[in-house]
Scaffold this motif. Structure first.
Motif, PDB file in Angstrom:
ATOM      1  N   VAL A   1      31.231   5.307 -30.736  1.00  0.00           N
ATOM      2  CA  VAL A   1      31.627   4.093 -30.924  1.00  0.00           C
ATOM      3  C   VAL A   1      31.577   3.465 -29.641  1.00  0.00           C
ATOM      4  CG1 VAL A   1      32.887   2.672 -31.752  1.00  0.00           C
ATOM      5  CG2 VAL A   1      32.181   5.290 -32.664  1.00  0.00           C
ATOM      6  N   GLU A   2      32.815   3.674 -28.767  1.00  0.00           N
ATOM      7  CA  GLU A   2      32.212   3.598 -27.232  1.00  0.00           C
ATOM      8  C   GLU A   2      31.376   3.172 -27.043  1.00  0.00           C
ATOM      9  OE1 GLU A   2      35.627   5.006 -25.813  1.00  0.00           O
ATOM     10  OE2 GLU A   2      37.627   4.293 -26.874  1.00  0.00           O
ATOM     11  N   GLU A   3      30.141   4.010 -26.587  1.00  0.00           N
ATOM     12  CA  GLU A   3      29.530   3.783 -25.720  1.00  0.00           C
ATOM     13  C   GLU A   3      28.285   2.802 -27.269  1.00  0.00           C
ATOM     14  OE1 GLU A   3      28.132   7.884 -25.294  1.00  0.00           O
ATOM     15  OE2 GLU A   3      29.523   8.809 -24.252  1.00  0.00           O
ATOM     16  N   HIS A   4      28.539   2.773 -27.576  1.00  0.00           N
ATOM     17  CA  HIS A   4      27.443   2.284 -28.532  1.00  0.00           C
ATOM     18  C   HIS A   4      27.939   1.231 -28.904  1.00  0.00           C
ATOM     19  CE1 HIS A   4      24.858   5.716 -28.715  1.00  0.00           C
ATOM     20  NE2 HIS A   4      24.103   5.308 -28.697  1.00  0.00           N
ATOM     21  N   THR A   5      29.064   0.709 -28.515  1.00  0.00           N
ATOM     22  CA  THR A   5      29.535  -0.876 -28.710  1.00  0.00           C
ATOM     23  C   THR A   5      28.732  -1.954 -27.656  1.00  0.00           C
ATOM     24  OG1 THR A   5      31.751   0.556 -29.636  1.00  0.00           O
ATOM     25  CG2 THR A   5      31.674  -1.986 -28.834  1.00  0.00           C
ATOM     26  N   SER A   6      28.611  -3.217 -27.956  1.00  0.00           N
ATOM     27  CA  SER A   6      28.171  -3.832 -26.992  1.00  0.00           C
ATOM     28  C   SER A   6      29.127  -4.920 -26.713  1.00  0.00           C
ATOM     29  CB  SER A   6      26.889  -4.288 -27.520  1.00  0.00           C
ATOM     30  OG  SER A   6      27.054  -5.496 -28.586  1.00  0.00           O
ATOM     31  N   GLY A   7      29.389  -5.123 -26.220  1.00  0.00           N
ATOM     32  CA  GLY A   7      30.359  -6.603 -25.426  1.00  0.00           C
ATOM     33  C   GLY A   7      29.952  -8.251 -26.059  1.00  0.00           C
ATOM     34  N   ARG A   8      31.101  -9.543 -25.388  1.00  0.00           N
ATOM     35  CA  ARG A   8      30.379 -10.415 -25.739  1.00  0.00           C
ATOM     36  C   ARG A   8      29.389 -11.125 -25.165  1.00  0.00           C
ATOM     37  NH1 ARG A   8      35.387 -13.038 -28.751  1.00  0.00           N
ATOM     38  NH2 ARG A   8      37.094 -11.681 -28.735  1.00  0.00           N
ATOM     39  N   THR A   9      28.373 -11.832 -25.659  1.00  0.00           N
ATOM     40  CA  THR A   9      27.437 -12.507 -25.578  1.00  0.00           C
ATOM     41  C   THR A   9      28.290 -13.643 -23.925  1.00  0.00           C
ATOM     42  OG1 THR A   9      26.027 -12.094 -26.935  1.00  0.00           O
ATOM     43  CG2 THR A   9      25.289 -13.011 -25.309  1.00  0.00           C
ATOM     44  N   LEU A  10      27.118 -12.847 -22.633  1.00  0.00           N
ATOM     45  CA  LEU A  10      27.755 -13.875 -21.855  1.00  0.00           C
ATOM     46  C   LEU A  10      29.450 -14.176 -21.389  1.00  0.00           C
ATOM     47  CD1 LEU A  10      25.441 -16.501 -22.555  1.00  0.00           C
ATOM     48  CD2 LEU A  10      24.745 -15.021 -20.677  1.00  0.00           C
ATOM     49  N   GLY A  11      29.759 -12.811 -21.987  1.00  0.00           N
ATOM     50  CA  GLY A  11      31.157 -12.498 -22.179  1.00  0.00           C
ATOM     51  C   GLY A  11      32.104 -13.804 -22.289  1.00  0.00           C
ATOM     52  N   PHE A  12      32.012 -13.971 -23.127  1.00  0.00           N
ATOM     53  CA  PHE A  12      32.623 -15.358 -23.835  1.00  0.00           C
ATOM     54  C   PHE A  12      31.750 -15.342 -25.207  1.00  0.00           C
ATOM     55  CE2 PHE A  12      29.982 -18.211 -21.873  1.00  0.00           C
ATOM     56  CZ  PHE A  12      29.884 -18.899 -22.726  1.00  0.00           C
ATOM     57  N   LEU A  13      31.160 -15.359 -25.655  1.00  0.00           N
ATOM     58  CA  LEU A  13      30.457 -15.930 -27.163  1.00  0.00           C
ATOM     59  C   LEU A  13      30.387 -14.706 -27.941  1.00  0.00           C
ATOM     60  CD1 LEU A  13      26.877 -17.768 -26.086  1.00  0.00           C
ATOM     61  CD2 LEU A  13      29.010 -18.315 -26.457  1.00  0.00           C
ATOM     62  N   GLY A  14      31.058 -14.898 -29.620  1.00  0.00           N
ATOM     63  CA  GLY A  14      31.140 -13.353 -30.346  1.00  0.00           C
ATOM     64  C   GLY A  14      32.022 -12.915 -30.107  1.00  0.00           C
ATOM     65  N   ALA A  15      31.548 -11.414 -30.603  1.00  0.00           N
ATOM     66  CA  ALA A  15      32.622 -10.688 -30.943  1.00  0.00           C
ATOM     67  C   ALA A  15      32.061  -9.169 -30.433  1.00  0.00           C
ATOM     68  CB  ALA A  15      33.219 -10.439 -32.060  1.00  0.00           C
ATOM     69  N   PRO A  16      32.797  -8.618 -30.003  1.00  0.00           N
ATOM     70  CA  PRO A  16      31.975  -7.520 -29.294  1.00  0.00           C
ATOM     71  C   PRO A  16      31.689  -6.056 -31.160  1.00  0.00           C
ATOM     72  CG  PRO A  16      34.390  -6.876 -28.252  1.00  0.00           C
ATOM     73  CD  PRO A  16      34.372  -8.636 -29.327  1.00  0.00           C
ATOM     74  N   ALA A  17      30.580  -5.616 -31.126  1.00  0.00           N
ATOM     75  CA  ALA A  17      30.108  -5.009 -32.057  1.00  0.00           C
ATOM     76  C   ALA A  17      29.306  -3.479 -31.483  1.00  0.00           C
ATOM     77  CB  ALA A  17      29.359  -5.976 -32.796  1.00  0.00           C
ATOM     78  N   VAL A  18      29.161  -2.910 -32.909  1.00  0.00           N
ATOM     79  CA  VAL A  18      28.632  -1.172 -32.808  1.00  0.00           C
ATOM     80  C   VAL A  18      27.225  -1.268 -33.589  1.00  0.00           C
ATOM     81  CG1 VAL A  18      29.671   0.929 -33.699  1.00  0.00           C
ATOM     82  CG2 VAL A  18      31.000  -0.633 -32.925  1.00  0.00           C
ATOM     83  N   ASN A  19      26.671  -1.137 -33.049  1.00  0.00           N
ATOM     84  CA  ASN A  19      25.293  -1.047 -33.320  1.00  0.00           C
ATOM     85  C   ASN A  19      25.270   0.071 -34.802  1.00  0.00           C
ATOM     86  OD1 ASN A  19      22.032   0.367 -33.705  1.00  0.00           O
ATOM     87  ND2 ASN A  19      22.168  -1.585 -33.430  1.00  0.00           N
ATOM     88  N   VAL A  20      24.846   0.250 -35.966  1.00  0.00           N
ATOM     89  CA  VAL A  20      25.377   1.626 -36.616  1.00  0.00           C
ATOM     90  C   VAL A  20      23.953   2.771 -36.324  1.00  0.00           C
ATOM     91  CG1 VAL A  20      25.865   2.567 -39.348  1.00  0.00           C
ATOM     92  CG2 VAL A  20      26.408  -0.104 -38.427  1.00  0.00           C
ATOM     93  N   LEU A  21      22.989   2.294 -36.733  1.00  0.00           N
ATOM     94  CA  LEU A  21      21.652   3.089 -36.798  1.00  0.00           C
ATOM     95  C   LEU A  21      21.371   3.733 -35.103  1.00  0.00           C
ATOM     96  CD1 LEU A  21      19.148   3.821 -37.434  1.00  0.00           C
ATOM     97  CD2 LEU A  21      17.548   1.935 -36.580  1.00  0.00           C
ATOM     98  N   GLU A  22      21.946   3.652 -33.961  1.00  0.00           N
ATOM     99  CA  GLU A  22      21.739   3.739 -32.695  1.00  0.00           C
ATOM    100  C   GLU A  22      23.138   4.692 -33.141  1.00  0.00           C
ATOM    101  OE1 GLU A  22      21.996   0.467 -29.906  1.00  0.00           O
ATOM    102  OE2 GLU A  22      20.226  -0.012 -29.867  1.00  0.00           O
ATOM    103  N   LEU A  23      24.088   4.049 -33.396  1.00  0.00           N
ATOM    104  CA  LEU A  23      25.405   5.753 -33.406  1.00  0.00           C
ATOM    105  C   LEU A  23      25.100   6.517 -34.256  1.00  0.00           C
ATOM    106  CD1 LEU A  23      28.759   5.739 -33.002  1.00  0.00           C
ATOM    107  CD2 LEU A  23      28.990   4.669 -34.695  1.00  0.00           C
ATOM    108  N   ASN A  24      24.884   6.367 -35.264  1.00  0.00           N
ATOM    109  CA  ASN A  24      23.983   7.394 -36.698  1.00  0.00           C
ATOM    110  C   ASN A  24      22.885   8.379 -35.400  1.00  0.00           C
ATOM    111  OD1 ASN A  24      25.786   7.113 -38.236  1.00  0.00           O
ATOM    112  ND2 ASN A  24      24.745   5.625 -39.424  1.00  0.00           N
ATOM    113  N   LEU A  25      22.512   7.776 -35.146  1.00  0.00           N
ATOM    114  CA  LEU A  25      21.424   8.357 -34.260  1.00  0.00           C
ATOM    115  C   LEU A  25      21.970   8.727 -33.319  1.00  0.00           C
ATOM    116  CD1 LEU A  25      17.988   6.172 -33.927  1.00  0.00           C
ATOM    117  CD2 LEU A  25      18.504   8.043 -35.520  1.00  0.00           C
ATOM    118  N   ALA A  26      22.782   9.225 -32.446  1.00  0.00           N
ATOM    119  CA  ALA A  26      23.213   9.943 -31.441  1.00  0.00           C
ATOM    120  C   ALA A  26      24.100  10.514 -31.385  1.00  0.00           C
ATOM    121  CB  ALA A  26      24.165   8.448 -31.159  1.00  0.00           C
TER     122      ALA A  26
END
Length: 293
Positions: free
Chosen positions: A260-285
């Protein structure tokens, strides 16, 4: 020979049409296609397709459901957030539900085709179902224990003022038991399908209840995104799914959490949005590194 004014104007318009057609109808689109072929951009312009064993299985930009033929969630996979796009994640029908926070009263009817669940009841039902599926507390404010909006229609002696004379749990029809036995000393009765309590002079009151202010089931698990195509879930939603996925795959929960942590992306430019997990890529992994027995 000088052309008539009207003919000269038409010829000038025709020349402008031809020039703009070549520039905007041919040159500009071809230039964009050429830019899209540049290294580093080609994969994105092709739809950011994700492949497994040489075959495309989805897009990193468009979510999808991980359910069986009956629409039930497959336990060995992480689940996506709800979608209001068509029947769910339909790129040709991308849209939100357009229901707002004031949509709290269900339309109850004896014919299921005439019934409609309010946004509040949809959220309550999803939270209850996810709580049962994940083994966590699915309670949330303004929801009943049976998964509908905790909303009352209160009739008062003097219209909007005075003591209550009748109270109806508008989202619970008989034989359901109202979530409150009484309100302001008046017994609460179940709703009658087909009756519009908002049009009868009642005051609509939402009851918060005793649910925690920070529910165990996060908001993105029970609400659709604006596009209906969001491929991500929050780390909080992923976290409550770890134990179930690990159990179904016979894996160590710590190993699932690391994925889960490996497929969690951080905030865009460090301050925009929120951390998110790509479900498809995580399930394939998961299928690649922790296949189900």
């Amino acid at each position: 020979m000088r052309l008539p004014t009207w003919l000269a104007q038409h010829l000038a318009a025709l020349r402008a049409l031809l020039v703009l057609t070549v520039l905007l109808g041919l040159a500009y689109p071809l230039a964009l296609v050429a830019v899209g072929r540049l290294p580093g951009l080609a994969e994105r312009t092709d739809g950011s397709l994700v492949t497994a064993h040489g075959h495309p299985v989805g897009s990193a930009l468009i979510g999808q459901s991980f359910t069986d033929a009956a629409g039930n969630p497959v336990p060995r996979y992480f689940q996506s957030r709800p979608s209001a796009a068509g029947d769910g994640y339909d790129p040709t029908a991308t849209a939100a539900s357009n229901l707002g926070p004031e949509d709290i009263v269900d339309t109850l009817a004896t014919d299921p085709e005439g019934s409609r669940r309010s946004l509040l009841t949809q959220v309550c039902a999803r939270s209850r179902a996810i709580g049962e599926f994940e083994g966590v507390d699915g309670a949330r404010p303004y929801c009943t224990a049976d998964g509908v909006g905790a909303v009352l229609a209160v009739f008062r002696r003097d219209g909007l003022t005075g003591p209550a004379t009748r109270v109806v749990s508008v989202n619970q029809a008989a034989p359901a038991t109202p979530f409150l036995s009484d309100y302001e000393g008046v017994p609460v009765e179940p709703a009658t399908p087909g009756e519009d309590y908002r049009a009868t002079g009642a005051t609509i009151v939402a009851i918060r209840g005793a649910a925690p202010a920070d529910p165990a089931v996060p908001a993105d698990a029970v609400t659709a995104s604006g596009s209906g195509l969001d491929p991500h879930i929050s780390p909080a939603y992923a976290k409550i799914q770890v134990a179930r996925v690990a159990r179904e795959r016979g894996a160590d929960p710590a190993a699932v959490q690391r994925l889960v942590e490996e497929h969690t992306s951080g905030r865009t430019l460090g301050f925009l949005g929120a951390p998110a997990v790509n479900v498809l890529e995580l399930n394939l992994a998961l299928d690649e590194t922790l296949p189900a027995p």
